[in-house]
Write a protein that holds these residues in place. Structure first.
Motif, PDB file in Angstrom:
ATOM      1  N   ILE A   4     -14.327   3.509   4.242  1.00 42.05           N
ATOM      2  CA  ILE A   4     -13.063   4.203   4.003  1.00 42.05           C
ATOM      3  C   ILE A   4     -12.275   4.200   5.287  1.00 42.05           C
ATOM      4  CG2 ILE A   4     -12.008   6.429   3.452  1.00 42.05           C
ATOM      5  CD1 ILE A   4     -14.470   7.006   1.708  1.00 42.05           C
ATOM      6  N   ARG A   5     -10.978   3.910   5.154  1.00 45.59           N
ATOM      7  CA  ARG A   5     -10.141   4.001   6.349  1.00 45.59           C
ATOM      8  C   ARG A   5      -8.754   4.511   5.971  1.00 45.59           C
ATOM      9  NH1 ARG A   5      -8.289  -2.227   7.647  1.00 45.59           N
ATOM     10  NH2 ARG A   5      -6.609  -1.906   6.239  1.00 45.59           N
ATOM     11  N   GLU A   6      -8.173   5.238   6.914  1.00 39.66           N
ATOM     12  CA  GLU A   6      -6.810   5.720   6.733  1.00 39.66           C
ATOM     13  C   GLU A   6      -5.882   4.528   6.867  1.00 39.66           C
ATOM     14  OE1 GLU A   6      -3.802   9.244   8.193  1.00 39.66           O
ATOM     15  OE2 GLU A   6      -5.721   8.996   9.226  1.00 39.66           O
ATOM     16  N   VAL A   7      -4.863   4.484   6.014  1.00 40.40           N
ATOM     17  CA  VAL A   7      -3.948   3.342   5.981  1.00 40.40           C
ATOM     18  C   VAL A   7      -2.508   3.819   6.060  1.00 40.40           C
ATOM     19  CG1 VAL A   7      -5.545   1.846   4.712  1.00 40.40           C
ATOM     20  CG2 VAL A   7      -3.957   3.310   3.445  1.00 40.40           C
ATOM     21  N   ASP A   8      -1.621   2.905   6.351  1.00 42.78           N
ATOM     22  CA  ASP A   8      -0.187   3.172   6.465  1.00 42.78           C
ATOM     23  C   ASP A   8       0.497   2.833   5.141  1.00 42.78           C
ATOM     24  OD1 ASP A   8       2.509   3.303   7.046  1.00 42.78           O
ATOM     25  OD2 ASP A   8       2.424   1.892   8.716  1.00 42.78           O
ATOM     26  N   GLY A   9       0.868   3.865   4.386  1.00 36.00           N
ATOM     27  CA  GLY A   9       1.499   3.661   3.083  1.00 36.00           C
ATOM     28  C   GLY A   9       2.847   2.972   3.141  1.00 36.00           C
ATOM     29  N   GLU A  36       5.036   6.236   1.111  1.00 34.87           N
ATOM     30  CA  GLU A  36       5.586   6.419   2.455  1.00 34.87           C
ATOM     31  C   GLU A  36       5.552   7.881   2.898  1.00 34.87           C
ATOM     32  OE1 GLU A  36       9.286   4.451   3.175  1.00 34.87           O
ATOM     33  OE2 GLU A  36       8.657   2.662   2.103  1.00 34.87           O
ATOM     34  N   ILE A  37       5.152   8.778   1.987  1.00 39.98           N
ATOM     35  CA  ILE A  37       5.085  10.204   2.305  1.00 39.98           C
ATOM     36  C   ILE A  37       3.619  10.620   2.392  1.00 39.98           C
ATOM     37  CG2 ILE A  37       5.624  12.527   1.468  1.00 39.98           C
ATOM     38  CD1 ILE A  37       8.103  11.317   0.115  1.00 39.98           C
ATOM     39  N   GLY A  38       3.277  11.294   3.443  1.00 37.22           N
ATOM     40  CA  GLY A  38       1.928  11.814   3.587  1.00 37.22           C
ATOM     41  C   GLY A  38       0.978  10.831   4.234  1.00 37.22           C
ATOM     42  N   HIS A  39      -0.303  11.030   3.955  1.00 38.89           N
ATOM     43  CA  HIS A  39      -1.376  10.246   4.554  1.00 38.89           C
ATOM     44  C   HIS A  39      -2.218   9.654   3.430  1.00 38.89           C
ATOM     45  CE1 HIS A  39      -0.354  12.168   8.368  1.00 38.89           C
ATOM     46  NE2 HIS A  39      -0.220  13.268   7.645  1.00 38.89           N
TER      47      HIS A  39
END
Length: 141
Positions: A4-9, A36-39
């Motif tokens: 799992i990884r955080e990504v740029d929406g 584009e909003i949030g994480h």
């Protein structure tokens, strides 16, 4: 092994993955949060995205983040991905200064059970924001 990884929406390729996963995991693909909003997070098996989740600062509940989406492709359910994604969201919200997480489910017993297993409580918000038959969840951080 799932990663799992955080990504740029706001990245077009990531937004496409989020949209595709949403369409494949929800009954009404028209109701999708703006990537584009949030994480956002993606769960991968090898290099293939198989699950996603999103969180944003709650526009309704003070000092809270709203867990607005989680979806796991059917073939990958039962591996604890939703709860792992929930822990990522909780850690991010805590680092951002939130005091709690809020969310809602509608007609989704597996997700409701995951909220219970992750330590969330049902509550009645002062200003309900979802469907009439929604169940609202909260967890203090």
């Amino acid at each position: 092994m799932y990663k799992i990884r955080e990504v740029d929406g706001s990245d077009d390729e990531i937004a496409d993955h989020l949209s595709t996963l949403h369409t494949l995991t929800f009954f009404d693909p028209k109701i999708f949060a703006n990537p584009e909003i949030g994480h956002w997070w993606l769960a991968y098996l090898d290099k293939e995205p198989v699950a996603f989740a999103g969180v944003m600062k709650s526009p309704i509940v003070r000092n809270a983040y709203y867990f607005n989406r989680v979806g796991v492709l059917q073939a990958h359910r039962g591996h604890g991905l939703q709860r792992r994604l929930m822990r990522c969201i909780e850690a991010k919200a805590y680092r951002m200064g939130a005091q709690r997480i809020v969310s809602d489910t509608t007609d989704n017993v597996p997700s409701a059970n995951n909220f219970i297993a992750a330590g969330y409580w049902m509550f009645e918000p002062e200003h309900p924001w979802s469907f009439q038959n929604a169940i609202y969840w909260t967890k203090s951080l």
